[in-house]
Design a protein around this motif. Structure first.
Motif, PDB file in Angstrom:
ATOM      1  N   ASP A  63      -1.996  32.199  49.219  1.00  0.00           N
ATOM      2  CA  ASP A  63      -2.658  33.291  49.954  1.00  0.00           C
ATOM      3  C   ASP A  63      -3.362  34.210  48.954  1.00  0.00           C
ATOM      4  N   ARG A  64      -4.552  33.792  48.539  1.00  0.00           N
ATOM      5  CA  ARG A  64      -5.303  34.538  47.518  1.00  0.00           C
ATOM      6  C   ARG A  64      -5.631  35.946  47.992  1.00  0.00           C
ATOM      7  N   SER A  65      -5.954  36.106  49.257  1.00  0.00           N
ATOM      8  CA  SER A  65      -6.387  37.449  49.686  1.00  0.00           C
ATOM      9  C   SER A  65      -5.215  38.423  49.668  1.00  0.00           C
ATOM     10  N   ALA A  66      -3.994  37.925  49.950  1.00  0.00           N
ATOM     11  CA  ALA A  66      -2.818  38.828  49.887  1.00  0.00           C
ATOM     12  C   ALA A  66      -2.581  39.257  48.436  1.00  0.00           C
ATOM     13  N   PHE A  67      -2.730  38.283  47.526  1.00  0.00           N
ATOM     14  CA  PHE A  67      -2.596  38.625  46.094  1.00  0.00           C
ATOM     15  C   PHE A  67      -3.649  39.665  45.710  1.00  0.00           C
ATOM     16  N   GLU A  68      -4.873  39.439  46.175  1.00  0.00           N
ATOM     17  CA  GLU A  68      -5.968  40.341  45.790  1.00  0.00           C
ATOM     18  C   GLU A  68      -5.822  41.730  46.399  1.00  0.00           C
ATOM     19  N   SER A  69      -5.169  41.811  47.558  1.00  0.00           N
ATOM     20  CA  SER A  69      -4.917  43.153  48.131  1.00  0.00           C
ATOM     21  C   SER A  69      -4.015  43.944  47.192  1.00  0.00           C
ATOM     22  N   GLU A  70      -3.002  43.271  46.643  1.00  0.00           N
ATOM     23  CA  GLU A  70      -2.101  43.946  45.683  1.00  0.00           C
ATOM     24  C   GLU A  70      -2.860  44.290  44.396  1.00  0.00           C
ATOM     25  N   LEU A  71      -3.721  43.365  44.006  1.00  0.00           N
ATOM     26  CA  LEU A  71      -4.524  43.592  42.792  1.00  0.00           C
ATOM     27  C   LEU A  71      -5.415  44.820  42.985  1.00  0.00           C
ATOM     28  N   GLN A  72      -6.055  44.898  44.142  1.00  0.00           N
ATOM     29  CA  GLN A  72      -6.931  46.048  44.421  1.00  0.00           C
ATOM     30  C   GLN A  72      -6.118  47.347  44.439  1.00  0.00           C
ATOM     31  N   ALA A  73      -4.913  47.272  44.981  1.00  0.00           N
ATOM     32  CA  ALA A  73      -4.066  48.478  45.031  1.00  0.00           C
ATOM     33  C   ALA A  73      -3.704  48.937  43.622  1.00  0.00           C
ATOM     34  N   THR A  93     -11.553  35.370  45.198  1.00  0.00           N
ATOM     35  CA  THR A  93     -12.249  35.009  46.442  1.00  0.00           C
ATOM     36  C   THR A  93     -13.613  35.689  46.500  1.00  0.00           C
ATOM     37  N   PRO A  94     -14.512  35.149  47.312  1.00  0.00           N
ATOM     38  CA  PRO A  94     -15.824  35.790  47.501  1.00  0.00           C
ATOM     39  C   PRO A  94     -15.700  37.251  47.960  1.00  0.00           C
ATOM     40  N   ASP A  95     -14.635  37.568  48.727  1.00  0.00           N
ATOM     41  CA  ASP A  95     -14.457  38.961  49.183  1.00  0.00           C
ATOM     42  C   ASP A  95     -14.225  39.895  47.998  1.00  0.00           C
ATOM     43  N   PHE A  96     -13.335  39.463  47.085  1.00  0.00           N
ATOM     44  CA  PHE A  96     -13.056  40.306  45.913  1.00  0.00           C
ATOM     45  C   PHE A  96     -14.312  40.430  45.049  1.00  0.00           C
ATOM     46  N   VAL A  97     -14.992  39.281  44.839  1.00  0.00           N
ATOM     47  CA  VAL A  97     -16.210  39.286  44.016  1.00  0.00           C
ATOM     48  C   VAL A  97     -17.258  40.207  44.650  1.00  0.00           C
ATOM     49  N   TRP A 100     -16.736  43.814  44.026  1.00  0.00           N
ATOM     50  CA  TRP A 100     -17.018  44.244  42.637  1.00  0.00           C
ATOM     51  C   TRP A 100     -18.382  43.735  42.164  1.00  0.00           C
ATOM     52  N   ARG A 101     -19.238  43.378  43.090  1.00  0.00           N
ATOM     53  CA  ARG A 101     -20.558  42.824  42.716  1.00  0.00           C
ATOM     54  C   ARG A 101     -21.310  43.776  41.786  1.00  0.00           C
ATOM     55  N   GLY A 102     -21.787  43.222  40.688  1.00  0.00           N
ATOM     56  CA  GLY A 102     -22.538  44.058  39.753  1.00  0.00           C
ATOM     57  C   GLY A 102     -21.654  44.898  38.855  1.00  0.00           C
ATOM     58  N   ARG A 103     -20.337  44.823  39.049  1.00  0.00           N
ATOM     59  CA  ARG A 103     -19.408  45.652  38.273  1.00  0.00           C
ATOM     60  C   ARG A 103     -18.239  44.828  37.737  1.00  0.00           C
ATOM     61  N   MET A 104     -18.463  43.511  37.546  1.00  0.00           N
ATOM     62  CA  MET A 104     -17.386  42.666  37.025  1.00  0.00           C
ATOM     63  C   MET A 104     -17.970  41.619  36.077  1.00  0.00           C
ATOM     64  N   LEU A 105     -17.434  41.567  34.854  1.00  0.00           N
ATOM     65  CA  LEU A 105     -17.908  40.641  33.831  1.00  0.00           C
ATOM     66  C   LEU A 105     -16.794  39.654  33.498  1.00  0.00           C
ATOM     67  N   ASN A 106     -17.205  38.510  32.930  1.00  0.00           N
ATOM     68  CA  ASN A 106     -16.235  37.502  32.516  1.00  0.00           C
ATOM     69  C   ASN A 106     -16.707  36.860  31.227  1.00  0.00           C
ATOM     70  N   ILE A 107     -15.747  36.449  30.414  1.00  0.00           N
ATOM     71  CA  ILE A 107     -16.105  35.659  29.242  1.00  0.00           C
ATOM     72  C   ILE A 107     -15.575  34.244  29.436  1.00  0.00           C
ATOM     73  N   HIS A 137     -20.854  36.701  31.269  1.00  0.00           N
ATOM     74  CA  HIS A 137     -21.745  36.699  32.442  1.00  0.00           C
ATOM     75  C   HIS A 137     -21.210  37.645  33.510  1.00  0.00           C
ATOM     76  N   GLU A 138     -22.113  38.070  34.412  1.00  0.00           N
ATOM     77  CA  GLU A 138     -21.668  38.811  35.592  1.00  0.00           C
ATOM     78  C   GLU A 138     -20.976  37.824  36.526  1.00  0.00           C
ATOM     79  N   VAL A 139     -19.923  38.268  37.172  1.00  0.00           N
ATOM     80  CA  VAL A 139     -19.163  37.390  38.062  1.00  0.00           C
ATOM     81  C   VAL A 139     -19.810  37.388  39.448  1.00  0.00           C
ATOM     82  N   THR A 140     -20.091  36.165  39.914  1.00  0.00           N
ATOM     83  CA  THR A 140     -20.609  36.001  41.284  1.00  0.00           C
ATOM     84  C   THR A 140     -19.701  35.003  42.000  1.00  0.00           C
TER      85      THR A 140
END
Ligand code: GRF
Length: 201
Positions: A63-73, A93-97, A100-107, A137-140
């Motif tokens: 359940d990625r979205s449940a994990f990401e809800s905790e991450l966002q919190a 998930t695309p929802d998390f991305v 944070w569109r335009g505000r998340m980088l990755n190496i 790169h910017e994360v999409t």
């Protein structure tokens, strides 16, 4: 800018980023978060005086979205306005991305678009590549495929193993990511290209 860094492992890229955000740098590291409570990077962040949080992804299963809800919190506690993924090994998930569109980088440890995904050094060696490197790169939504902000190149040497090549690339990751961050936070999106030939002086 208030920068949060997400990691899953040793956090050497986090250390390089944190060390770069000093003096007149317009950004400050406000939080280091890991999906693994045992990640070595958390101890390093604490040693550097940075707030940390751990959101163990395992109890959430698939359940990625449940994990990401905790991450966002966890993120909300420090209200970052930029996320740097640095050795973060969970697919978002695309929802998390989108949030944070335009505000998340990755190496990523390859010269994208070559070798998205895992085991990049072994794949470069298997292909007989003479050059390899890393990309910020910017994360999409598409894994390892957002707008490229910077790359660093290293030569592949005779007798290289995935580990020896990874070590050579990692040195450049620690140069590239802080350089890209410095430009990104002042709105400069011009891709930069480094190579390790300069550092051989
Ligand atoms: C590095 O190769 C990085 O490119 C990849 O994870 C590896 C370890 O990074 N994403 P770190 O030492 O945890 O920063």
């Amino acid at each position: 800018r208030r920068v949060a860094i997400l990691l899953s492992g040793g956090g050497s890229n986090m250390v390089a980023l944190v060390r770069s955000m000093t003096g007149d740098h317009p950004s400050r590291p406000v939080l280091v978060v890991s999906n693994d409570p045992q990640a070595g990077g958390l101890a390093k962040a604490r040693d550097l005086g940075i707030h940390t949080a751990a959101v163990d992804h395992r109890p959430f299963g698939r359940d990625r979205s449940a994990f990401e809800s905790e991450l966002q919190a966890a993120l909300a506690t420090e209200e970052p306005d930029l996320i740097c993924l640095a050795g973060f090994m969970r697919i978002l998930t695309p929802d998390f991305v989108a949030a944070w569109r335009g505000r998340m980088l990755n190496i990523h440890p390859s010269l994208l678009p070559l070798y998205p995904g895992l085991h990049t050094h072994a794949r470069a060696l298997a292909n007989g590549d003479h050059e390899h490197g890393c990309t910020v790169h910017e994360v999409t939504e598409e894994l390892d495929f957002g707008p490229i902000l910077g790359q660093a190149r290293v030569p592949v040497e005779q007798g290289d193993t995935p580990d020896s090549l990874a070590a050579r690339v990692l040195v450049q990751e620690h140069r590239l990511y802080p350089e890209v961050l410095r430009r990104f936070v002042v709105g400069d999106r011009t891709p930069i290209h480094l190579s390790n030939f300069h550092s051989m002086t």
